[in-house]
Design an enzyme around this catalytic site. Structure first.
Site, PDB file in Angstrom:
ATOM      1  N   TYR A  68       0.978  -1.218   0.107  1.00 22.97           N
ATOM      2  CA  TYR A  68       0.173   0.088   0.039  1.00 22.97           C
ATOM      3  C   TYR A  68       0.928   1.113  -0.061  1.00 22.97           C
ATOM      4  O   TYR A  68       1.805   1.590   0.691  1.00 22.97           O
ATOM      5  CB  TYR A  68      -0.862   0.096   1.197  1.00 22.97           C
ATOM      6  CG  TYR A  68      -1.841   1.346   1.295  1.00 22.97           C
ATOM      7  CD1 TYR A  68      -2.825   1.486   0.385  1.00 22.97           C
ATOM      8  CD2 TYR A  68      -1.659   2.078   2.407  1.00 22.97           C
ATOM      9  CE1 TYR A  68      -3.637   2.480   0.469  1.00 22.97           C
ATOM     10  CE2 TYR A  68      -2.517   3.200   2.482  1.00 22.97           C
ATOM     11  CZ  TYR A  68      -3.558   3.461   1.671  1.00 22.97           C
ATOM     12  OH  TYR A  68      -4.392   4.425   1.615  1.00 22.97           O
ATOM     13  N   LYS A  89       3.081  10.408   9.043  1.00 23.72           N
ATOM     14  CA  LYS A  89       2.661  10.999   9.994  1.00 23.72           C
ATOM     15  C   LYS A  89       3.631  11.115  11.122  1.00 23.72           C
ATOM     16  O   LYS A  89       3.529  11.907  11.930  1.00 23.72           O
ATOM     17  CB  LYS A  89       1.236  10.797  10.660  1.00 23.72           C
ATOM     18  CG  LYS A  89       0.084  10.974   9.618  1.00 23.72           C
ATOM     19  CD  LYS A  89      -1.190  10.617  10.222  1.00 23.72           C
ATOM     20  CE  LYS A  89      -2.321  10.154   9.111  1.00 23.72           C
ATOM     21  NZ  LYS A  89      -1.711   9.353   8.078  1.00 23.72           N
ATOM     22  N   ASP A 147       9.244   3.289   0.897  1.00 26.00           N
ATOM     23  CA  ASP A 147       8.220   3.961   1.581  1.00 26.00           C
ATOM     24  C   ASP A 147       8.251   3.509   3.016  1.00 26.00           C
ATOM     25  O   ASP A 147       8.000   2.212   3.659  1.00 26.00           O
ATOM     26  CB  ASP A 147       7.022   3.360   1.022  1.00 26.00           C
ATOM     27  CG  ASP A 147       5.464   3.951   1.762  1.00 26.00           C
ATOM     28  OD1 ASP A 147       5.772   4.237   2.798  1.00 26.00           O
ATOM     29  OD2 ASP A 147       4.564   3.649   1.184  1.00 26.00           O
TER      30      ASP A 147
HETATM   31  C1  LIG Z   1       3.256   1.946   3.647  1.00 24.98           C
HETATM   32  C2  LIG Z   1       2.221   2.881   3.590  1.00 24.98           C
HETATM   33  N1  LIG Z   1       2.306   4.013   2.524  1.00 24.98           N
HETATM   34  C3  LIG Z   1       1.683   5.011   2.615  1.00 24.98           C
HETATM   35  C4  LIG Z   1       0.562   5.266   3.243  1.00 24.98           C
HETATM   36  C5  LIG Z   1      -0.255   6.532   3.204  1.00 24.98           C
HETATM   37  O1  LIG Z   1      -0.075   7.170   4.066  1.00 24.98           O
HETATM   38  P1  LIG Z   1      -1.399   8.347   4.454  1.00 24.98           P
HETATM   39  O2  LIG Z   1      -2.470   7.474   5.204  1.00 24.98           O
HETATM   40  O3  LIG Z   1      -0.540   9.382   5.464  1.00 24.98           O
HETATM   41  O4  LIG Z   1      -1.724   9.039   2.927  1.00 24.98           O
HETATM   42  C6  LIG Z   1       0.235   4.358   4.443  1.00 24.98           C
HETATM   43  C7  LIG Z   1      -0.913   4.357   5.098  1.00 24.98           C
HETATM   44  O5  LIG Z   1      -1.119   3.506   6.103  1.00 24.98           O
HETATM   45  C8  LIG Z   1       1.184   3.222   4.477  1.00 24.98           C
HETATM   46  O6  LIG Z   1       1.113   2.340   5.517  1.00 24.98           O
END
Ligand SMILES: Cc1ncc(COP(=O)(O)O)c(C=O)c1O
Length: 359
Positions: free
Chosen positions: A182, A305, A277
């Site tokens: 994700y 965050k 990520d």
């Molecule tokens: C690995 C990963 N990347 C990106 C995101 C997206 O972040 P946001 O919810 O701050 O948009 C998440 C959110 O859970 C995540 O777990």
């Protein structure tokens, strides 16, 4: 430090084994007992709030984490590892907002600083603030691959920015992500979020044409990754390989240190940027991120965050200057882009006259 996770192969074997076994459901009688004796008897205020929420919030909650059977619980107090719902029931908080509250919920040191800032500056001016510089410096000092840090509003936004920077830096188009990972819900990266019953749309409301330049490869499989890279070489090149460094879905299907190292080598070989990520892993697996544990330097690192102590509306992207320059504000941006923009915009179009407004 090396993170040669000896358990990776074993965890994958056990997971594969697990999905072959029969599914054991909670018996309807026991579920009924929990619904009546706990939820109906002890969570009346949550239930009432959910009834109101359903009228004004689509689906009754603002985030998937909050879904619960028979109804979501409403919380009004969070402290360290404990949560208290509006009926006063106490819970151990293993969710921690999905990860970003690495110091536990609402730690005094963070809250007091936030209150102090709010007292004299409010939530935002849109202008430069000392703490933006302090935060960037801290991340540069801690995370090995980061020379510069740019703030965004979310992990999703930072992932989208990483895709743009990768395309600008490489001149390539395609983005490769690991199956099941994700990277936020931006249109191009929502690839692979399959909604049961939606057939060809991978995420509600998105036509397949959105994913022309996004593909997935099988988790932890270097040969599959290289097949995609070879194919992309014939059709516009790969701009970025996105990895959650512990494996897709926060490492619930773990990948080995050899895979991460191999992905680094393949990214370099095929002229793509390697994007880690680290929305979930940064400052949690180690103060220096998963990249320090693996000893692998990504080209770009995405943060969530956690960079604002769990306060919502935060995220960021970090990397070396040669890539981060693409995100420089205004006229300090990349000179090639600047020249192209100036050529396109000069001489300026005639100012359009707007009718006078009366207030
Ligand atoms: C690995 C990963 N990347 C990106 C995101 C997206 O972040 P946001 O919810 O701050 O948009 C998440 C959110 O859970 C995540 O777990």
């Amino acid at each position: 430090m090396d993170i040669n996770r000896p358990g990776t192969a074993q965890v994958i074997r056990e997971l594969d084994d697990l999905i072959k076994r029969p599914i054991h459901s909670i018996s309807p009688e026991y579920l009924k007992k929990v619904e009546t004796e706990y939820f109906d008897a002890k969570c009346a205020k949550s239930k009432e709030m959910v009834e109101h929420a359903n009228k004004v919030i689509p689906g009754g909650v603002q985030h998937n984490l909050a879904f619960n059977h028979p109804f979501p619980l409403a919380f009004d107090t969070a402290k360290g590892a404990k949560l208290y719902d509006v009926d006063g029931n106490e819970y151990l908080d293993f969710l921690q907002a999905g990860g970003p509250t690495v110091l536990g919920s609402n730690p005094d040191s963070v809250r007091e600083k936030v209150e102090e800032l709010l007292d004299h500056c409010g939530p935002s001016t849109g202008l430069l603030h000392e703490y933006e510089v302090k935060l960037a410096q801290l991340i540069v000092d801690l995370v090995p691959s980061v020379d510069k840090f740019r703030m965004f509003n979310s992990g999703s936004e930072a992932c989208s920015a990483a895709a743009r920077v990768a395309r600008l830096a490489t001149g390539n188009k395609h983005i490769l992500k690991m199956g099941g990972a994700y990277h936020g819900w931006s249109d191009q990266l929502a690839f692979g979020i399959r909604i049961p019953g939606s057939k060809f749309t991978q995420s509600k409301g998105l036509p397949l044409s959105n994913f022309v330049f996004t593909e997935e490869f099988f988790p932890g499989d270097l040969k599959a990754l290289e097949r995609n890279l070879k194919l992309n070489k014939l059709r516009g090149g790969t701009a970025a390989i996105f990895l959650e460094p512990v494996g897709p879905e926060s490492g619930t299907r773990p990948i080995s240190a050899e895979f991460v190292q191999g992905a680094r080598e393949l990214a370099t070989k095929y002229g793509a940027l390697l994007v880690f990520d680290e929305v979930v892993t940064a400052f949690r697996l180690s103060p220096h991120g998963a990249q320090h544990l693996y000893g692998v330097m990504p080209d770009l690192t995405v943060f969530g965050k956690v960079v604002a102590g769990g306060y919502p509306g935060a995220g960021g992207l970090g990397g070396p200057d040669k890539y981060m320059q693409y995100l420089a504000a205004g006229i300090h941006g990349d000179t090639k882009i600047k020249k192209a923009l100036v050529a396109a915009l000069w001489p300026p179009p005639r100012c359009r006259r707007w009718p006078a407004t009366t207030r």
